[in-house]
Design a protein around this motif. Structure first.
Motif, short mmCIF file in Angstrom:
data_model
loop_
_atom_site.label_atom_id
_atom_site.label_comp_id
_atom_site.label_asym_id
_atom_site.label_seq_id
_atom_site.Cartn_x
_atom_site.Cartn_y
_atom_site.Cartn_z
N ASN B 27 -10.02 -15.21 -11.59
CA ASN B 27 -11.32 -15.55 -11.28
C ASN B 27 -12.98 -14.40 -11.20
N SER B 28 -13.35 -14.69 -12.44
CA SER B 28 -14.55 -13.88 -13.41
C SER B 28 -15.19 -12.83 -12.30
N ALA B 29 -15.20 -13.92 -11.09
CA ALA B 29 -16.17 -13.81 -10.57
C ALA B 29 -15.97 -12.89 -9.70
N SER B 30 -14.52 -12.47 -9.15
CA SER B 30 -13.95 -11.06 -8.52
C SER B 30 -14.87 -9.87 -8.56
N ASP B 31 -15.16 -9.00 -7.89
CA ASP B 31 -15.46 -7.96 -7.97
C ASP B 31 -15.37 -6.58 -7.45
N TYR B 32 -13.50 -6.94 -6.55
CA TYR B 32 -13.15 -5.52 -6.01
C TYR B 32 -11.71 -5.77 -5.86
N PHE B 33 -10.80 -5.07 -6.31
CA PHE B 33 -9.65 -5.36 -6.67
C PHE B 33 -8.44 -4.30 -5.71
N ILE B 34 -7.88 -4.53 -4.94
CA ILE B 34 -6.65 -3.45 -4.40
C ILE B 34 -5.38 -3.43 -5.22
N TRP B 35 -5.45 -2.28 -5.09
CA TRP B 35 -3.37 -2.42 -4.98
C TRP B 35 -2.75 -1.56 -3.31
N TYR B 36 -1.87 -2.65 -3.63
CA TYR B 36 -0.96 -1.84 -2.65
C TYR B 36 0.39 -1.91 -2.28
N LYS B 37 1.36 -1.13 -1.42
CA LYS B 37 2.52 -1.19 -1.78
C LYS B 37 3.42 -1.35 -0.37
N GLN B 38 3.80 -2.12 -0.40
CA GLN B 38 4.75 -2.42 0.30
C GLN B 38 6.51 -2.10 0.91
N GLU B 39 6.69 -1.58 1.53
CA GLU B 39 8.37 -0.99 1.31
C GLU B 39 9.06 -1.95 3.34
N SER B 40 10.60 -1.91 2.31
CA SER B 40 11.19 -2.50 2.77
C SER B 40 10.67 -1.92 4.93
N GLY B 41 10.79 -3.61 5.23
CA GLY B 41 10.41 -3.90 6.30
C GLY B 41 9.02 -3.40 7.01
N LYS B 42 8.15 -3.38 6.41
CA LYS B 42 6.71 -2.47 6.53
C LYS B 42 5.65 -3.37 5.77
N GLY B 43 4.77 -3.44 6.17
CA GLY B 43 2.94 -4.06 6.32
C GLY B 43 3.17 -3.55 4.53
N THR B 63 -3.62 5.69 -10.67
CA THR B 63 -4.50 5.67 -11.97
C THR B 63 -4.92 4.35 -11.74
N VAL B 64 -5.69 3.61 -11.41
CA VAL B 64 -6.14 2.18 -11.53
C VAL B 64 -6.96 1.65 -12.44
N LEU B 65 -6.47 1.20 -14.11
CA LEU B 65 -7.60 0.52 -15.09
C LEU B 65 -7.86 -0.61 -14.82
N LEU B 66 -9.24 -1.22 -15.15
CA LEU B 66 -9.99 -2.56 -15.08
C LEU B 66 -10.77 -2.70 -16.16
N ASN B 67 -9.82 -3.20 -17.12
CA ASN B 67 -10.29 -4.25 -18.05
C ASN B 67 -11.07 -5.63 -17.96
N LYS B 68 -12.38 -5.34 -17.13
CA LYS B 68 -12.91 -7.22 -17.29
C LYS B 68 -13.09 -8.28 -18.35
N THR B 69 -12.84 -7.57 -19.43
CA THR B 69 -12.58 -8.21 -20.52
C THR B 69 -11.52 -9.57 -20.80
N VAL B 70 -10.35 -8.78 -20.46
CA VAL B 70 -9.29 -9.61 -20.82
C VAL B 70 -8.74 -9.90 -19.20
N LYS B 71 -9.40 -9.74 -18.05
CA LYS B 71 -8.99 -9.58 -16.74
C LYS B 71 -7.89 -9.55 -16.54
N HIS B 72 -7.92 -8.35 -16.58
CA HIS B 72 -6.42 -7.29 -16.40
C HIS B 72 -6.55 -5.82 -15.49
N LEU B 73 -5.97 -5.48 -15.24
CA LEU B 73 -6.23 -4.89 -13.59
C LEU B 73 -4.53 -3.87 -13.72
#
Lengths: 114, 113
Positions: B27-43, B63-73
């Motif tokens: 979705n090219s309209a998305s304007d905010y991206f998040i990375w989450y980590k989930q350990e076993s048994g946790k949120g 480090t988070v990299l965002l490439n909007k041209t190819v829609k890749h994070l």
């Protein structure tokens, strides 16, 4: 500061039973959401609320009801449990706007429907 | 429908090496991206986020990299440690509020000693 608290942690139900999953947050967050997570999958949004008295449907709302009478609490009700609702349920809260969209998650309720 | 997805479901990395976890969004309209980590048994636990007006953001060892041209994070973890073992999710937020955050299916990161 407890953050997001979910109860119970585990529950087993029979098909057709109803129950309420509890979620409470003590961070004065306006936004609260319920997700379900099935094995090996990401989280799918069930219902969400942008403030007390306001709720809306997410991706998979069927079979679930929510209400938001206070800022702190956002219970999720299963009306008539079905085996397809066996899942891990997560509640989340956030301030909601702009840079404060980061969600804080509880540790989940593991629900089995027999 | 549009979705956030991941290239690889599992990733095995030698302890001390860098890890790179990839994510594609549609979705090219998305304007905010998040990375989450989930350990076993946790949120899920917030790691790092990035807005669409940025192409890189750094945190502690991540480090988070965002490439909007190819829609890749991507999420890069430096000097991977055993405690980094978890499932990592990318998520996108469409619009200015937190009302709809859509998650990808996750990548499991395992660390070889």
């Amino acid at each position: 500061n407890a953050g997001v608290t979910q109860t119970p942690k585990f529950q087993v139900l029979k098909t057709g039973q109803s129950m309420t999953l509890q979620c409470a947050q003590d961070m004065n967050h306006e936004y609260m959401s319920w997700y379900r997570q099935d094995p090996g999958m990401g989280l799918r949004l069930i219902h969400y609320s942008v403030g007390a008295g306001i709720t809306d449907q997410g991706e998979v709302p069927n079979g679930y009801n929510v209400s938001r009478s206070t800022t702190e609490d956002f219970p999720l009700r299963l009306l008539s449990a079905a085996p397809s609702q066996t899942s891990v349920y997560f509640c989340a809260s956030s301030k909601g706007q702009g840079e404060s969209r980061t969600q804080h998650f509880g540790d989940g309720t593991r629900l089995s429907i027999l | 429908g549009e979705s956030v997805g991941l290239h690889l479901p599992t990733l095995s990395v030698q302890e001390g090496d860098n890890s790179i976890i990839n994510c594609a969004y549609s979705n090219s309209a998305s304007d905010y991206f998040i990375w989450y980590k989930q350990e076993s048994g946790k949120g899920p636990q917030f790691i790092i986020d990035i807005r669409s007006n940025m192409d890189k953001r750094q945190g502690q060892r991540v480090t988070v990299l965002l490439n909007k041209t190819v829609k890749h994070l991507s999420l890069q973890i430096a000097a991977t440690q055993p405690g980094d073992s978890a499932v990592y999710f990318c998520a996108e937020n469409r619009g200015s509020s937190a009302s709809k955050i859509i998650f990808g299916s996750g990548t499991r990161l395992s660390i070889r000693p």
